[in-house]
Design an enzyme around this catalytic site. Structure first.
Site, PDB file in Angstrom:
ATOM      1  N   SER A 211       0.841  -1.189   0.000  1.00  5.85           N
ATOM      2  CA  SER A 211       0.000   0.000   0.000  1.00  5.85           C
ATOM      3  C   SER A 211       0.883   1.247   0.000  1.00  5.85           C
ATOM      4  O   SER A 211       1.682   1.439  -0.910  1.00  5.85           O
ATOM      5  CB  SER A 211      -0.964  -0.029   1.183  1.00  5.85           C
ATOM      6  OG  SER A 211      -1.992   0.920   1.026  1.00  5.85           O
ATOM      7  N   GLU A 333      -9.145  -5.688  -3.532  1.00  4.11           N
ATOM      8  CA  GLU A 333      -8.471  -4.643  -2.763  1.00  4.11           C
ATOM      9  C   GLU A 333      -9.459  -3.723  -2.036  1.00  4.11           C
ATOM     10  O   GLU A 333      -9.350  -3.468  -0.840  1.00  4.11           O
ATOM     11  CB  GLU A 333      -7.606  -3.777  -3.694  1.00  4.11           C
ATOM     12  CG  GLU A 333      -6.515  -4.492  -4.448  1.00  4.11           C
ATOM     13  CD  GLU A 333      -5.201  -4.558  -3.701  1.00  4.11           C
ATOM     14  OE1 GLU A 333      -5.181  -4.242  -2.497  1.00  4.11           O
ATOM     15  OE2 GLU A 333      -4.198  -4.937  -4.318  1.00  4.11           O
ATOM     16  N   HIS A 470      -7.468  -5.863   0.297  1.00  2.00           N
ATOM     17  CA  HIS A 470      -6.230  -5.111   0.484  1.00  2.00           C
ATOM     18  C   HIS A 470      -5.567  -5.519   1.802  1.00  2.00           C
ATOM     19  O   HIS A 470      -6.230  -5.644   2.823  1.00  2.00           O
ATOM     20  CB  HIS A 470      -6.584  -3.621   0.513  1.00  2.00           C
ATOM     21  CG  HIS A 470      -5.434  -2.681   0.455  1.00  2.00           C
ATOM     22  ND1 HIS A 470      -4.648  -2.521  -0.664  1.00  2.00           N
ATOM     23  CD2 HIS A 470      -4.940  -1.802   1.392  1.00  2.00           C
ATOM     24  CE1 HIS A 470      -3.726  -1.595  -0.431  1.00  2.00           C
ATOM     25  NE2 HIS A 470      -3.884  -1.155   0.806  1.00  2.00           N
TER      26      HIS A 470
END
Length: 567
Positions: A211, A333, A470
Protein backbone atom coordinates in the site's frame (compact mmCIF):
# COMPACT_ATOMS: atom_id res chain seq x y z
CA UNK A 1 -15.13 -8.20 26.29
CA UNK A 2 -16.42 -5.18 24.34
CA UNK A 3 -16.07 -4.97 20.59
CA UNK A 4 -13.56 -2.13 20.91
CA UNK A 5 -11.47 -4.15 23.35
CA UNK A 6 -11.69 -7.18 21.09
CA UNK A 7 -10.58 -5.16 18.09
CA UNK A 8 -7.63 -3.65 19.93
CA UNK A 9 -6.56 -7.08 21.10
CA UNK A 10 -6.89 -8.51 17.61
CA UNK A 11 -4.98 -5.74 15.84
CA UNK A 12 -2.32 -5.13 18.46
CA UNK A 13 -1.67 -8.76 19.38
CA UNK A 14 -3.37 -11.03 16.86
CA UNK A 15 -1.90 -9.24 13.82
CA UNK A 16 1.56 -10.03 15.10
CA UNK A 17 3.35 -11.87 17.80
CA UNK A 18 3.79 -8.80 19.94
CA UNK A 19 7.56 -9.10 19.80
CA UNK A 20 8.30 -10.53 23.21
CA UNK A 21 11.64 -11.72 24.43
CA UNK A 22 13.07 -15.18 23.91
CA UNK A 23 12.25 -18.12 26.13
CA UNK A 24 14.46 -19.28 28.99
CA UNK A 25 15.20 -22.44 26.98
CA UNK A 26 17.13 -20.53 24.28
CA UNK A 27 20.85 -21.36 24.34
CA UNK A 28 21.80 -17.75 25.02
CA UNK A 29 25.30 -18.64 26.06
CA UNK A 30 26.11 -20.09 22.63
CA UNK A 31 25.12 -17.07 20.55
CA UNK A 32 26.53 -13.53 20.70
CA UNK A 33 23.62 -11.09 20.67
CA UNK A 34 25.72 -7.92 20.80
CA UNK A 35 26.86 -6.01 17.72
CA UNK A 36 28.47 -2.63 17.15
CA UNK A 37 26.95 -0.09 14.76
CA UNK A 38 27.97 3.44 13.83
CA UNK A 39 26.37 4.92 16.95
CA UNK A 40 27.56 2.33 19.47
CA UNK A 41 26.98 -1.16 20.83
CA UNK A 42 23.55 -2.81 20.55
CA UNK A 43 22.33 -5.91 22.36
CA UNK A 44 19.48 -7.96 20.91
CA UNK A 45 17.25 -10.74 22.13
CA UNK A 46 17.54 -14.39 21.13
CA UNK A 47 14.16 -15.75 20.03
CA UNK A 48 13.52 -19.16 18.52
CA UNK A 49 16.41 -19.30 16.10
CA UNK A 50 16.79 -15.60 15.39
CA UNK A 51 18.13 -12.51 17.11
CA UNK A 52 15.80 -9.51 17.27
CA UNK A 53 17.08 -5.96 17.72
CA UNK A 54 14.13 -3.67 18.37
CA UNK A 55 13.99 0.07 18.72
CA UNK A 56 17.33 1.14 17.24
CA UNK A 57 17.33 4.90 16.54
CA UNK A 58 18.51 5.63 12.99
CA UNK A 59 17.87 9.38 13.13
CA UNK A 60 17.86 12.17 15.66
CA UNK A 61 14.41 12.82 17.14
CA UNK A 62 12.63 15.01 14.54
CA UNK A 63 11.73 17.71 17.05
CA UNK A 64 12.67 21.36 17.53
CA UNK A 65 14.52 22.58 14.45
CA UNK A 66 14.30 19.07 12.95
CA UNK A 67 10.50 19.14 12.92
CA UNK A 68 9.44 19.78 9.31
CA UNK A 69 13.02 19.28 8.12
CA UNK A 70 15.10 16.53 6.53
CA UNK A 71 16.21 13.88 9.04
CA UNK A 72 19.73 13.72 10.44
CA UNK A 73 21.63 10.57 11.51
CA UNK A 74 21.22 9.50 15.14
CA UNK A 75 23.75 10.60 17.71
CA UNK A 76 26.16 8.11 19.24
CA UNK A 77 25.33 6.64 22.62
CA UNK A 78 27.43 5.49 25.55
CA UNK A 79 27.43 1.93 26.79
CA UNK A 80 25.24 -0.77 25.27
CA UNK A 81 21.78 -0.05 23.88
CA UNK A 82 19.38 -2.78 25.00
CA UNK A 83 17.33 -3.20 21.82
CA UNK A 84 14.55 -5.22 23.42
CA UNK A 85 11.45 -3.09 22.77
CA UNK A 86 9.94 -1.31 19.79
CA UNK A 87 10.38 2.44 19.63
CA UNK A 88 7.47 4.87 19.60
CA UNK A 89 5.16 4.82 16.60
CA UNK A 90 5.15 8.13 14.75
CA UNK A 91 2.25 10.45 15.61
CA UNK A 92 -1.06 9.21 14.24
CA UNK A 93 -4.72 9.23 15.15
CA UNK A 94 -6.41 6.16 16.52
CA UNK A 95 -7.89 3.85 13.88
CA UNK A 96 -8.76 0.23 13.25
CA UNK A 97 -5.10 -0.28 12.31
CA UNK A 98 -3.77 0.68 15.75
CA UNK A 99 -6.53 -0.33 18.13
CA UNK A 100 -8.05 3.17 18.08
CA UNK A 101 -5.15 4.52 20.16
CA UNK A 102 -3.57 7.88 19.31
CA UNK A 103 0.24 8.00 19.13
CA UNK A 104 1.67 11.38 20.10
CA UNK A 105 5.43 11.03 20.62
CA UNK A 106 7.44 12.67 17.83
CA UNK A 107 10.64 10.87 18.86
CA UNK A 108 9.79 7.95 16.60
CA UNK A 109 12.50 7.31 13.99
CA UNK A 110 13.47 3.77 14.96
CA UNK A 111 14.16 0.59 13.05
CA UNK A 112 14.24 -3.09 13.93
CA UNK A 113 16.63 -5.77 12.71
CA UNK A 114 15.95 -9.51 12.70
CA UNK A 115 18.79 -11.84 11.83
CA UNK A 116 19.66 -15.54 11.98
CA UNK A 117 21.76 -16.66 14.93
CA UNK A 118 24.74 -17.09 12.64
CA UNK A 119 25.59 -16.16 9.10
CA UNK A 120 27.30 -13.61 6.91
CA UNK A 121 26.82 -12.10 3.47
CA UNK A 122 23.07 -12.78 3.77
CA UNK A 123 20.43 -11.06 1.59
CA UNK A 124 18.68 -8.17 3.31
CA UNK A 125 14.97 -7.36 3.05
CA UNK A 126 13.84 -3.92 4.25
CA UNK A 127 10.09 -3.61 4.88
CA UNK A 128 8.31 -0.26 4.45
CA UNK A 129 4.92 -0.36 6.17
CA UNK A 130 1.66 0.88 4.70
CA UNK A 131 -1.20 2.85 6.18
CA UNK A 132 -2.09 5.61 3.65
CA UNK A 133 0.89 7.67 4.89
CA UNK A 134 -1.13 8.51 8.03
CA UNK A 135 -0.91 5.40 10.20
CA UNK A 136 1.19 2.32 10.92
CA UNK A 137 4.68 1.44 12.13
CA UNK A 138 7.35 -1.15 11.62
CA UNK A 139 6.45 -2.76 14.95
CA UNK A 140 4.61 -5.76 16.29
CA UNK A 141 2.19 -6.26 13.38
CA UNK A 142 5.05 -7.87 11.46
CA UNK A 143 6.68 -11.16 12.38
CA UNK A 144 9.58 -11.91 10.03
CA UNK A 145 10.64 -15.15 11.72
CA UNK A 146 9.85 -17.35 8.71
CA UNK A 147 11.83 -15.09 6.39
CA UNK A 148 14.76 -15.10 8.81
CA UNK A 149 14.58 -18.91 8.94
CA UNK A 150 15.45 -18.82 5.21
CA UNK A 151 18.76 -17.07 6.05
CA UNK A 152 17.58 -13.54 5.35
CA UNK A 153 18.19 -10.42 7.44
CA UNK A 154 14.96 -8.41 7.78
CA UNK A 155 14.70 -4.73 8.70
CA UNK A 156 11.50 -2.83 9.49
CA UNK A 157 11.26 0.91 10.13
CA UNK A 158 9.13 3.81 11.25
CA UNK A 159 8.91 7.03 9.23
CA UNK A 160 7.08 10.30 9.78
CA UNK A 161 3.42 10.28 8.78
CA UNK A 162 0.66 12.69 7.86
CA UNK A 163 1.32 16.40 8.33
CA UNK A 164 4.69 15.79 10.00
CA UNK A 165 5.94 13.64 7.15
CA UNK A 166 4.15 14.78 4.00
CA UNK A 167 2.87 18.35 4.38
CA UNK A 168 4.00 20.52 1.43
CA UNK A 169 4.65 24.07 2.62
CA UNK A 170 6.41 26.99 0.97
CA UNK A 171 9.00 28.29 3.42
CA UNK A 172 10.12 24.94 4.85
CA UNK A 173 13.49 23.36 4.01
CA UNK A 174 13.71 21.56 0.68
CA UNK A 175 11.83 18.27 0.69
CA UNK A 176 8.59 19.43 2.31
CA UNK A 177 5.91 16.97 1.27
CA UNK A 178 8.59 14.26 1.21
CA UNK A 179 10.13 14.19 4.70
CA UNK A 180 8.67 10.75 5.38
CA UNK A 181 10.33 9.43 2.21
CA UNK A 182 13.57 11.07 3.29
CA UNK A 183 13.29 9.21 6.62
CA UNK A 184 13.06 5.97 4.66
CA UNK A 185 16.09 6.99 2.64
CA UNK A 186 18.12 7.67 5.79
CA UNK A 187 17.07 4.28 7.20
CA UNK A 188 18.32 2.66 3.98
CA UNK A 189 21.61 4.53 4.36
CA UNK A 190 21.84 3.20 7.93
CA UNK A 191 21.40 -0.29 6.51
CA UNK A 192 24.25 0.31 4.07
CA UNK A 193 26.49 1.51 6.89
CA UNK A 194 25.64 -1.13 9.49
CA UNK A 195 23.92 -4.24 8.19
CA UNK A 196 27.17 -6.15 7.73
CA UNK A 197 27.48 -6.23 11.53
CA UNK A 198 24.22 -8.23 11.60
CA UNK A 199 25.36 -10.72 8.95
CA UNK A 200 23.71 -8.92 6.04
CA UNK A 201 25.16 -8.06 2.66
CA UNK A 202 24.86 -4.31 1.95
CA UNK A 203 25.25 -5.09 -1.75
CA UNK A 204 22.12 -7.27 -1.79
CA UNK A 205 19.28 -5.23 -0.32
CA UNK A 206 15.63 -5.64 -1.34
CA UNK A 207 13.07 -3.02 -0.36
CA UNK A 208 9.48 -4.22 -0.12
CA UNK A 209 6.28 -2.65 1.06
CA UNK A 210 2.50 -2.76 0.81
CA UNK A 211 0.00 0.00 0.00
CA UNK A 212 1.67 3.28 1.07
CA UNK A 213 4.76 1.14 1.62
CA UNK A 214 4.55 -0.12 -1.97
CA UNK A 215 3.99 3.43 -3.17
CA UNK A 216 7.09 4.37 -1.19
CA UNK A 217 9.07 1.62 -2.93
CA UNK A 218 8.09 3.11 -6.29
CA UNK A 219 9.06 6.58 -5.04
CA UNK A 220 12.47 5.31 -3.93
CA UNK A 221 12.89 3.81 -7.40
CA UNK A 222 12.13 7.21 -8.92
CA UNK A 223 14.77 8.77 -6.66
CA UNK A 224 17.30 6.10 -7.61
CA UNK A 225 16.67 6.75 -11.29
CA UNK A 226 16.87 10.52 -10.81
CA UNK A 227 20.04 10.41 -8.74
CA UNK A 228 18.43 12.21 -5.79
CA UNK A 229 19.65 10.09 -2.91
CA UNK A 230 18.33 6.54 -3.23
CA UNK A 231 20.81 5.33 -5.84
CA UNK A 232 22.94 2.48 -4.50
CA UNK A 233 20.84 2.01 -1.36
CA UNK A 234 18.94 -1.04 -2.65
CA UNK A 235 19.17 -3.53 -5.47
CA UNK A 236 15.71 -5.12 -5.85
CA UNK A 237 12.17 -3.94 -5.19
CA UNK A 238 8.83 -5.57 -4.34
CA UNK A 239 5.64 -3.49 -4.72
CA UNK A 240 2.58 -4.95 -2.99
CA UNK A 241 -0.65 -3.10 -3.85
CA UNK A 242 1.28 0.15 -4.24
CA UNK A 243 0.34 1.19 -7.78
CA UNK A 244 -2.32 3.69 -6.74
CA UNK A 245 -2.17 7.42 -7.60
CA UNK A 246 1.10 7.26 -9.58
CA UNK A 247 0.62 10.89 -10.66
CA UNK A 248 1.29 11.92 -7.04
CA UNK A 249 0.89 15.62 -6.14
CA UNK A 250 2.66 18.56 -7.87
CA UNK A 251 4.53 20.59 -5.26
CA UNK A 252 2.82 23.91 -6.04
CA UNK A 253 -0.65 22.32 -6.05
CA UNK A 254 0.06 20.60 -2.74
CA UNK A 255 1.28 23.79 -1.11
CA UNK A 256 -1.80 25.73 -2.19
CA UNK A 257 -4.48 23.09 -1.58
CA UNK A 258 -3.08 21.06 1.33
CA UNK A 259 -0.33 23.06 2.97
CA UNK A 260 -2.01 26.48 3.13
CA UNK A 261 -5.25 25.25 4.77
CA UNK A 262 -3.27 23.27 7.37
CA UNK A 263 -1.03 26.26 8.11
CA UNK A 264 -4.16 28.35 8.65
CA UNK A 265 -5.70 25.72 10.92
CA UNK A 266 -2.52 25.78 13.03
CA UNK A 267 -2.56 29.59 13.23
CA UNK A 268 0.63 30.07 11.23
CA UNK A 269 -0.79 31.65 8.08
CA UNK A 270 0.14 35.20 9.10
CA UNK A 271 3.52 34.32 10.57
CA UNK A 272 6.58 35.94 8.96
CA UNK A 273 8.47 32.69 9.61
CA UNK A 274 6.23 29.72 8.87
CA UNK A 275 8.89 27.15 9.80
CA UNK A 276 9.45 28.73 13.23
CA UNK A 277 5.72 28.89 13.84
CA UNK A 278 5.17 25.25 12.93
CA UNK A 279 8.03 24.26 15.22
CA UNK A 280 6.71 26.23 18.17
CA UNK A 281 6.33 24.03 21.23
CA UNK A 282 2.78 25.24 21.77
CA UNK A 283 1.75 23.33 18.63
CA UNK A 284 2.01 19.82 19.95
CA UNK A 285 1.37 16.52 18.19
CA UNK A 286 -2.25 16.50 19.36
CA UNK A 287 -2.88 19.88 17.75
CA UNK A 288 -1.23 18.67 14.55
CA UNK A 289 -3.45 15.59 14.43
CA UNK A 290 -6.51 17.77 15.05
CA UNK A 291 -5.52 19.96 12.10
CA UNK A 292 -4.92 16.88 10.00
CA UNK A 293 -8.44 15.60 10.51
CA UNK A 294 -9.45 13.22 7.74
CA UNK A 295 -6.78 14.34 5.27
CA UNK A 296 -5.01 11.63 3.34
CA UNK A 297 -1.51 12.21 2.01
CA UNK A 298 0.63 11.32 -0.96
CA UNK A 299 4.20 12.45 -1.67
CA UNK A 300 4.68 15.62 -3.68
CA UNK A 301 7.00 15.93 -6.66
CA UNK A 302 8.79 18.68 -8.51
CA UNK A 303 11.70 19.22 -6.14
CA UNK A 304 13.69 17.40 -3.48
CA UNK A 305 14.10 13.66 -3.95
CA UNK A 306 11.22 13.47 -6.44
CA UNK A 307 11.94 15.79 -9.36
CA UNK A 308 9.16 13.99 -11.22
CA UNK A 309 6.31 11.65 -10.34
CA UNK A 310 6.06 7.88 -10.57
CA UNK A 311 3.87 8.28 -13.66
CA UNK A 312 6.37 10.66 -15.28
CA UNK A 313 9.14 8.12 -14.67
CA UNK A 314 7.03 5.39 -16.26
CA UNK A 315 6.20 7.58 -19.26
CA UNK A 316 9.77 8.72 -19.84
CA UNK A 317 11.78 5.52 -19.33
CA UNK A 318 13.28 6.96 -16.15
CA UNK A 319 13.23 3.88 -13.92
CA UNK A 320 16.62 2.27 -13.20
CA UNK A 321 16.72 -0.73 -15.54
CA UNK A 322 19.19 -2.68 -13.41
CA UNK A 323 16.82 -3.06 -10.42
CA UNK A 324 14.45 -6.05 -10.78
CA UNK A 325 10.88 -5.38 -9.66
CA UNK A 326 8.19 -7.75 -8.40
CA UNK A 327 4.74 -6.17 -8.31
CA UNK A 328 1.18 -7.32 -7.73
CA UNK A 329 -2.32 -6.64 -6.48
CA UNK A 330 -5.18 -8.42 -4.73
CA UNK A 331 -8.45 -9.51 -6.30
CA UNK A 332 -10.67 -7.55 -3.89
CA UNK A 333 -8.47 -4.64 -2.76
CA UNK A 334 -11.29 -2.15 -2.24
CA UNK A 335 -13.25 -4.27 0.19
CA UNK A 336 -10.84 -3.52 3.04
CA UNK A 337 -11.70 0.19 3.01
CA UNK A 338 -15.45 -0.45 3.13
CA UNK A 339 -14.84 -3.01 5.88
CA UNK A 340 -12.93 -0.43 7.94
CA UNK A 341 -15.97 1.85 7.86
CA UNK A 342 -18.21 -0.98 8.99
CA UNK A 343 -15.77 -2.11 11.70
CA UNK A 344 -15.52 1.40 13.13
CA UNK A 345 -19.32 1.54 13.27
CA UNK A 346 -19.52 -1.90 14.87
CA UNK A 347 -17.08 -0.84 17.58
CA UNK A 348 -19.31 2.17 18.25
CA UNK A 349 -22.34 -0.11 18.46
CA UNK A 350 -23.92 0.77 15.13
CA UNK A 351 -23.83 -0.30 11.48
CA UNK A 352 -22.49 1.64 8.48
CA UNK A 353 -23.25 0.09 5.11
CA UNK A 354 -23.40 1.86 1.75
CA UNK A 355 -27.06 2.53 1.00
CA UNK A 356 -28.72 3.15 -2.33
CA UNK A 357 -29.06 6.84 -1.46
CA UNK A 358 -25.37 7.16 -0.60
CA UNK A 359 -23.92 5.06 -3.38
CA UNK A 360 -23.78 7.65 -6.17
CA UNK A 361 -22.22 10.28 -3.93
CA UNK A 362 -19.63 7.79 -2.66
CA UNK A 363 -18.63 6.90 -6.23
CA UNK A 364 -18.37 10.57 -7.18
CA UNK A 365 -16.22 11.33 -4.14
CA UNK A 366 -13.92 8.40 -4.86
CA UNK A 367 -13.37 9.35 -8.49
CA UNK A 368 -13.17 13.13 -8.04
CA UNK A 369 -9.36 13.20 -8.14
CA UNK A 370 -9.14 11.60 -11.58
CA UNK A 371 -7.96 14.33 -13.97
CA UNK A 372 -9.84 12.81 -16.90
CA UNK A 373 -13.19 14.17 -15.68
CA UNK A 374 -14.94 10.84 -15.19
CA UNK A 375 -18.69 10.52 -15.50
CA UNK A 376 -19.19 9.16 -11.98
CA UNK A 377 -22.97 8.79 -12.35
CA UNK A 378 -22.59 6.63 -15.45
CA UNK A 379 -19.83 4.54 -13.84
CA UNK A 380 -21.96 4.03 -10.74
CA UNK A 381 -24.82 2.84 -12.93
CA UNK A 382 -22.60 0.52 -14.98
CA UNK A 383 -21.27 -1.14 -11.82
CA UNK A 384 -24.78 -1.99 -10.64
CA UNK A 385 -25.51 -3.91 -13.83
CA UNK A 386 -25.12 -7.67 -13.48
CA UNK A 387 -25.25 -8.25 -17.24
CA UNK A 388 -21.76 -9.17 -18.50
CA UNK A 389 -20.35 -7.60 -21.65
CA UNK A 390 -20.80 -10.89 -23.47
CA UNK A 391 -24.55 -10.37 -23.10
CA UNK A 392 -24.64 -6.64 -23.77
CA UNK A 393 -23.51 -5.15 -20.46
CA UNK A 394 -20.68 -2.64 -20.04
CA UNK A 395 -18.42 -4.76 -17.78
CA UNK A 396 -16.67 -8.00 -18.67
CA UNK A 397 -16.88 -8.99 -15.00
CA UNK A 398 -19.83 -7.54 -13.03
CA UNK A 399 -19.16 -6.52 -9.43
CA UNK A 400 -21.70 -9.00 -8.01
CA UNK A 401 -24.29 -11.49 -9.19
CA UNK A 402 -28.08 -11.46 -9.10
CA UNK A 403 -28.16 -13.08 -5.68
CA UNK A 404 -26.72 -9.97 -3.98
CA UNK A 405 -29.00 -8.02 -1.69
CA UNK A 406 -28.44 -4.56 -0.21
CA UNK A 407 -24.70 -5.27 0.02
CA UNK A 408 -24.53 -4.78 -3.75
CA UNK A 409 -23.84 -1.05 -3.28
CA UNK A 410 -20.87 -1.81 -1.05
CA UNK A 411 -19.58 -4.48 -3.44
CA UNK A 412 -19.93 -2.19 -6.45
CA UNK A 413 -18.11 0.67 -4.72
CA UNK A 414 -15.36 -1.70 -3.57
CA UNK A 415 -15.00 -3.13 -7.08
CA UNK A 416 -14.62 0.36 -8.57
CA UNK A 417 -11.95 1.18 -6.01
CA UNK A 418 -10.12 -2.10 -6.67
CA UNK A 419 -9.91 -1.64 -10.42
CA UNK A 420 -9.62 2.13 -10.78
CA UNK A 421 -7.21 2.73 -7.89
CA UNK A 422 -5.09 -0.41 -7.76
CA UNK A 423 -5.34 -3.24 -10.27
CA UNK A 424 -5.43 -1.49 -13.64
CA UNK A 425 -2.66 0.91 -12.58
CA UNK A 426 -0.55 -2.09 -11.60
CA UNK A 427 -1.03 -3.77 -14.98
CA UNK A 428 -0.08 -0.54 -16.75
CA UNK A 429 3.01 -0.20 -14.58
CA UNK A 430 4.34 -3.70 -15.11
CA UNK A 431 3.86 -3.33 -18.86
CA UNK A 432 5.75 -0.03 -18.80
CA UNK A 433 8.55 -1.45 -16.65
CA UNK A 434 8.90 -4.40 -19.00
CA UNK A 435 8.96 -2.11 -22.03
CA UNK A 436 11.84 -0.21 -20.38
CA UNK A 437 13.86 -3.40 -20.06
CA UNK A 438 13.31 -3.88 -16.33
CA UNK A 439 13.15 -7.51 -15.16
CA UNK A 440 9.58 -7.34 -13.86
CA UNK A 441 7.59 -10.16 -12.27
CA UNK A 442 3.84 -9.91 -11.64
CA UNK A 443 1.60 -11.64 -9.12
CA UNK A 444 -2.15 -11.69 -8.47
CA UNK A 445 -3.32 -12.61 -4.95
CA UNK A 446 -6.70 -14.33 -5.31
CA UNK A 447 -7.33 -16.21 -2.05
CA UNK A 448 -10.94 -15.17 -1.45
CA UNK A 449 -10.99 -17.02 1.87
CA UNK A 450 -7.89 -15.26 3.20
CA UNK A 451 -7.90 -15.05 7.02
CA UNK A 452 -9.43 -11.82 8.29
CA UNK A 453 -7.41 -9.40 10.41
CA UNK A 454 -10.48 -8.26 12.35
CA UNK A 455 -11.19 -11.34 14.44
CA UNK A 456 -14.22 -13.63 14.16
CA UNK A 457 -16.77 -11.43 15.96
CA UNK A 458 -16.17 -8.31 13.89
CA UNK A 459 -15.73 -10.24 10.65
CA UNK A 460 -19.08 -11.94 11.21
CA UNK A 461 -20.66 -8.51 11.63
CA UNK A 462 -19.63 -7.30 8.17
CA UNK A 463 -22.33 -7.06 5.53
CA UNK A 464 -20.14 -8.75 2.88
CA UNK A 465 -17.24 -11.18 2.52
CA UNK A 466 -13.78 -9.64 2.63
CA UNK A 467 -12.43 -11.92 -0.07
CA UNK A 468 -8.84 -11.24 -1.15
CA UNK A 469 -8.94 -7.73 0.28
CA UNK A 470 -6.23 -5.11 0.48
CA UNK A 471 -3.41 -6.02 2.93
CA UNK A 472 -4.55 -9.61 3.51
CA UNK A 473 -1.56 -11.03 1.61
CA UNK A 474 0.93 -9.50 4.08
CA UNK A 475 0.32 -12.17 6.70
CA UNK A 476 1.33 -14.89 4.23
CA UNK A 477 4.88 -13.49 4.23
CA UNK A 478 5.25 -11.47 7.43
CA UNK A 479 3.32 -13.37 10.09
CA UNK A 480 4.13 -16.63 11.81
CA UNK A 481 2.31 -19.86 11.10
CA UNK A 482 0.93 -19.73 14.65
CA UNK A 483 -0.59 -16.31 14.00
CA UNK A 484 -2.17 -17.50 10.77
CA UNK A 485 -3.49 -20.65 12.47
CA UNK A 486 -5.01 -18.45 15.18
CA UNK A 487 -6.99 -16.79 12.39
CA UNK A 488 -8.19 -20.22 11.22
CA UNK A 489 -5.86 -20.53 8.23
CA UNK A 490 -6.20 -23.91 6.53
CA UNK A 491 -3.41 -26.32 5.66
CA UNK A 492 -3.74 -25.21 2.03
CA UNK A 493 -3.33 -21.56 3.03
CA UNK A 494 -0.25 -22.39 5.08
CA UNK A 495 1.13 -24.20 2.02
CA UNK A 496 0.46 -21.09 -0.07
CA UNK A 497 2.13 -18.98 2.58
CA UNK A 498 5.24 -21.16 2.53
CA UNK A 499 5.31 -20.95 -1.27
CA UNK A 500 5.02 -17.15 -1.14
CA UNK A 501 7.86 -16.94 1.36
CA UNK A 502 10.01 -18.95 -1.04
CA UNK A 503 9.10 -16.61 -3.90
CA UNK A 504 9.91 -13.47 -1.89
CA UNK A 505 13.17 -14.93 -0.55
CA UNK A 506 14.34 -16.21 -3.93
CA UNK A 507 13.67 -12.81 -5.43
CA UNK A 508 15.67 -11.18 -2.63
CA UNK A 509 18.53 -13.59 -3.19
CA UNK A 510 18.71 -13.65 -6.96
CA UNK A 511 16.31 -11.12 -8.49
CA UNK A 512 14.17 -14.03 -9.74
CA UNK A 513 11.32 -15.45 -7.62
CA UNK A 514 11.35 -18.89 -9.29
CA UNK A 515 11.42 -21.67 -6.70
CA UNK A 516 14.86 -23.08 -5.97
CA UNK A 517 13.56 -26.68 -6.11
CA UNK A 518 12.18 -26.27 -9.63
CA UNK A 519 8.53 -26.59 -8.59
CA UNK A 520 7.72 -23.13 -9.94
CA UNK A 521 9.36 -21.28 -12.80
CA UNK A 522 8.17 -17.69 -12.71
CA UNK A 523 8.96 -15.92 -16.00
CA UNK A 524 9.36 -12.19 -16.38
CA UNK A 525 6.25 -10.39 -17.52
CA UNK A 526 8.04 -9.06 -20.58
CA UNK A 527 8.83 -12.53 -21.91
CA UNK A 528 5.53 -14.21 -21.05
CA UNK A 529 2.71 -11.77 -20.33
CA UNK A 530 1.90 -14.03 -17.37
CA UNK A 531 1.24 -13.45 -13.68
CA UNK A 532 1.69 -15.84 -10.78
CA UNK A 533 -1.74 -16.37 -9.22
CA UNK A 534 -1.37 -16.75 -5.45
CA UNK A 535 -4.23 -19.10 -4.67
CA UNK A 536 -4.28 -22.08 -2.25
CA UNK A 537 -5.95 -24.44 -4.72
CA UNK A 538 -3.18 -24.12 -7.29
CA UNK A 539 0.53 -23.84 -6.54
CA UNK A 540 3.67 -23.71 -8.62
CA UNK A 541 3.74 -23.71 -12.42
CA UNK A 542 0.02 -24.49 -12.62
CA UNK A 543 -0.71 -21.11 -11.01
CA UNK A 544 0.60 -19.04 -13.91
CA UNK A 545 -2.19 -17.11 -15.63
CA UNK A 546 -2.23 -14.82 -18.64
CA UNK A 547 -2.48 -11.20 -17.58
CA UNK A 548 -5.52 -10.77 -19.81
CA UNK A 549 -7.55 -12.93 -17.42
CA UNK A 550 -6.71 -10.63 -14.52
CA UNK A 551 -7.32 -7.53 -16.61
CA UNK A 552 -10.75 -8.87 -17.59
CA UNK A 553 -11.56 -9.65 -13.96
CA UNK A 554 -10.83 -6.01 -13.15
CA UNK A 555 -12.50 -4.56 -16.26
CA UNK A 556 -9.32 -2.76 -17.28
CA UNK A 557 -10.51 -2.26 -20.87
CA UNK A 558 -13.41 -0.28 -19.41
CA UNK A 559 -11.01 1.84 -17.34
CA UNK A 560 -8.73 2.43 -20.32
CA UNK A 561 -11.64 4.31 -21.93
CA UNK A 562 -14.03 5.18 -19.10
CA UNK A 563 -17.15 7.32 -19.45
CA UNK A 564 -16.14 10.99 -19.45
CA UNK A 565 -18.30 14.00 -18.69
CA UNK A 566 -18.87 15.92 -21.92
CA UNK A 567 -17.05 19.28 -21.97
Amino acid sequence: MSLSTALAATLLAGCGGGGGSGSDDDPIGSVDTEVTVSQGAVNGTLESGMIAFRGIPYAKPPVGNLRFAPPEPANAWDGVLEADAFGNSCPQSGSAFNGFQDSLDEDCLFLNVYTPERGSDLPVMVWIHGGAFITGSGGSSYEPSRLVAEDVVVVTMNYRLGILGFLPVDGLPEGSGQYGLMDQQLALQWVQDNIEAFGGNPDNVTIFGESAGGHSVLSQLVSAGAGTGSEGLFHKAIVQSGAYQPTQIPQAFGEANIGDPVIAALGCDDSPDVAACLRDGSIDASAILDAQGDLWFNPTYGEGMLPYSIQDALDNDAFPQTIPVMTGNNLNEGRLFLALDEVSALVAGSMDTVTEAEYGTEVATLLASDPRGLDAARIAEDYLDTTPASSGGELITPAFDDSAGDEKYTLALASIQTSWRFACNQFDQIESLSDQGVSAFGYWFTDQDAPSLFGPELTAGLSFDLGAAHALEIQYVLNSEDTMRARDATDAQIALSEQMIQYWVQFARNGDPSASDGTATWPTFGTSGELMALEPSTLGNDALVNASAAQDAHNCDYWDNPPIVAP
